[in-house]
Each structure stands twice: as C-alpha cells, then as structure tokens.
Scaffold this motif. Structure first.
Motif, PDB file in Angstrom:
ATOM      1  N   ALA A 191       1.044  -0.940   0.062  1.00 38.05           N
ATOM      2  CA  ALA A 191      -0.168   0.148  -0.023  1.00 38.05           C
ATOM      3  C   ALA A 191       0.664   1.215   0.001  1.00 38.05           C
ATOM      4  N   ALA A 192       0.956   1.805  -1.287  1.00 39.48           N
ATOM      5  CA  ALA A 192       1.876   3.260  -1.319  1.00 39.48           C
ATOM      6  C   ALA A 192       1.363   4.389  -0.781  1.00 39.48           C
ATOM      7  N   ASP A 193      -0.028   4.672  -1.167  1.00 38.94           N
ATOM      8  CA  ASP A 193      -0.613   6.038  -0.795  1.00 38.94           C
ATOM      9  C   ASP A 193      -1.973   5.895  -0.981  1.00 38.94           C
ATOM     10  N   VAL A 194      -2.571   6.883  -0.591  1.00 42.37           N
ATOM     11  CA  VAL A 194      -4.174   7.295  -1.032  1.00 42.37           C
ATOM     12  C   VAL A 194      -4.031   8.603  -1.930  1.00 42.37           C
ATOM     13  N   ARG A 199      -8.854   6.678  -2.997  1.00 46.79           N
ATOM     14  CA  ARG A 199      -8.395   5.295  -3.534  1.00 46.79           C
ATOM     15  C   ARG A 199      -7.125   5.008  -3.143  1.00 46.79           C
ATOM     16  N   LEU A 200      -6.870   3.605  -2.732  1.00 40.46           N
ATOM     17  CA  LEU A 200      -5.968   3.090  -2.230  1.00 40.46           C
ATOM     18  C   LEU A 200      -4.924   2.694  -3.475  1.00 40.46           C
ATOM     19  N   LEU A 201      -3.471   3.152  -3.370  1.00 39.61           N
ATOM     20  CA  LEU A 201      -2.760   3.137  -4.328  1.00 39.61           C
ATOM     21  C   LEU A 201      -1.948   1.736  -4.058  1.00 39.61           C
ATOM     22  N   VAL A 202      -1.820   0.717  -4.832  1.00 35.55           N
ATOM     23  CA  VAL A 202      -1.196  -0.650  -4.386  1.00 35.55           C
ATOM     24  C   VAL A 202      -0.146  -1.027  -5.430  1.00 35.55           C
TER      25      VAL A 202
END
Ligand code: BTN
Length: 221
Positions: A191-194, A199-202
């Motif tokens: 999980a890198a960021d939102v 939205r979750l950036l994976v």
C-alpha cells in the motif's frame, strides 16, 4: 446546519431508519439517527454488524461530498481522540487499536444526501477480533461523541489538510496488503498511498493499482 438527533431504543438498522426518514421528508442533512441497539445492523459488503446495547449505532445524514470517504474516518478518529481513545485507520475506514477493530463506517447514498453509518464498540467488544473504547481506557459518552463527530466532520470536509491527516492516521500505508474487490478479484502488493478520492494505491508486480472499494487485509508488519 443545526443538529437534530432522532433517538430510537431498538431498530433493525439506523441506515434503513435514516433512509425512510429522508425519503419521507422527516430528515435532511444535519440530522442523526441513533439507536440503543440494532437487530439487523450491517457493515460493508452486507456483513452483519453486531449491535448489543452499550455501543454507538448512528447514521449521520450529510451532504454528498467527494471528500466524504476520507473525512468520515478522520472525523471519527479525531472525535474519539477527544475522549482519550487513540485509534488508527485500516483502509478505507476501519478504526483499529492494537490490531483489533474498534469502529466501522458504512457510507450509502439516498438521493442528494449520504448516510454515514458509524458503529463504535463503547462498553463491550462483541467479537474476538474487536476491542471496546472502555478496554482501551476511554470514558466515552454517546451524546458527546455524536456532537464531536459532527464537529470534526464539518472541519475535515472543509479543510485542505484532511488528505494529509488521513494519510497520517492510515496504518495501512507501507504495509503488505491483500485487497479483495467486490467481484472477487484479489490484489496483493504494497500500500503506497491514497489519492484525493480516497483510492488506495497498491504497488503490485504488474504496476500500481488504484482501488476505490474493497476489503483490505494487512499481511505482515
Ligand atoms: C463496517 O465496518 O463494515 C461498517 C460498520 C457500520 C455499522 C454502523 S452501526 C450504525 C449504522 N447502521 C448499520 O446498520 N450499520 C451502520
């Protein structure tokens, strides 16, 4: 926006009561439907939400807003912090203390308003995987918590710093995660960021995936 509280002893789900009230013109943005207990409380993905008396079961009728997915979790985290309860967030909006679930949020829509359903384990933890505010040292009054959530939500929706504050509360960032999408697809990665829409950036082997909705599991510390 003035705060109006509809207090009910026992209902199926405050989400359904709030929807009925909104549709009949009996409630609008600024109203809160709260019940002492629910017989058919529900969570995300149609799961049951155990709702014995002694918890907070409330649906906040709020204007639809693109920041709501972020502001909702943040507002409950901040409201509980006022009572000495320090929780973090598991994406998107599970409130977690020591790896156990303290509270959950379900957002639905009804016409031009959103129904932000908040369930908090105050006196008891109804499941092994849950924790109560009382067990982590918080003396939380239900009425005070409702007012605090409304205040914090107003601030979070109108502040440009909310995304950064949400990131800071999000225990999920930097973790290895598995996210199950509603269609059943699973995505594993870091999980890198939102982003600004929550939205979750994976980061996966195949590149970065932006996930707007799903069930997230933290895999390793
Ligand atoms: C989740 O974590 O899956 C969300 C749980 C949301 C529970 C609350 S309790 C008040 C409102 N009424 C419901 O039936 N559900 C929400």
């Amino acid at each position: 926006m003035s705060l109006v509280i509809h207090r009910l002893p026992r209902v199926g789900s405050t989400q359904d009561e709030a929807r009925r009230l909104v549709e009949s013109g009996g409630a609008r943005a600024g109203h809160v439907v709260v019940a002492d207990e629910q017989t058919e409380g529900r969570g995300r993905f149609g799961r049951a939400w155990s709702s014995p008396s002694g918890g907070l079961y409330a649906t906040f009728v709020v204007p639809r807003h693109p920041m709501l997915p972020i502001a909702s979790g943040l507002s409950v985290v901040r409201a509980l912090a006022r009572f000495g309860v320090k929780a973090g967030l598991k994406w998107p909006n599970d409130l977690i203390v020591d790896g156990k679930k303290l509270a959950g949020i379900l957002i639905e829509t009804a016409g031009d308003v959103a129904l932000m359903g908040v369930g908090v384990n105050l006196d008891e933890a109804p499941l092994e995987t849950a924790v109560s505010a009382r067990a982590v040292g918080g003396g939380v009054r239900r009425g005070g918590l409702i007012v605090a959530i409304v205040r914090e939500l107003g601030k979070s929706l109108s502040s440009e710093e909310s995304l950064q504050a949400y990131r800071e509360s999000l225990l999920t960032l930097g973790r290895s995660v598995r996210v199950t999408l509603e269609g059943g697809e699973t995505i594993e990665g870091t999980a890198a960021d939102v982003d600004a829409e929550g939205r979750l950036l994976v980061e996966t082997r195949g590149g970065v995936r932006a996930i707007s909705s799903g069930e997230c599991v933290h895999l390793r510390s």
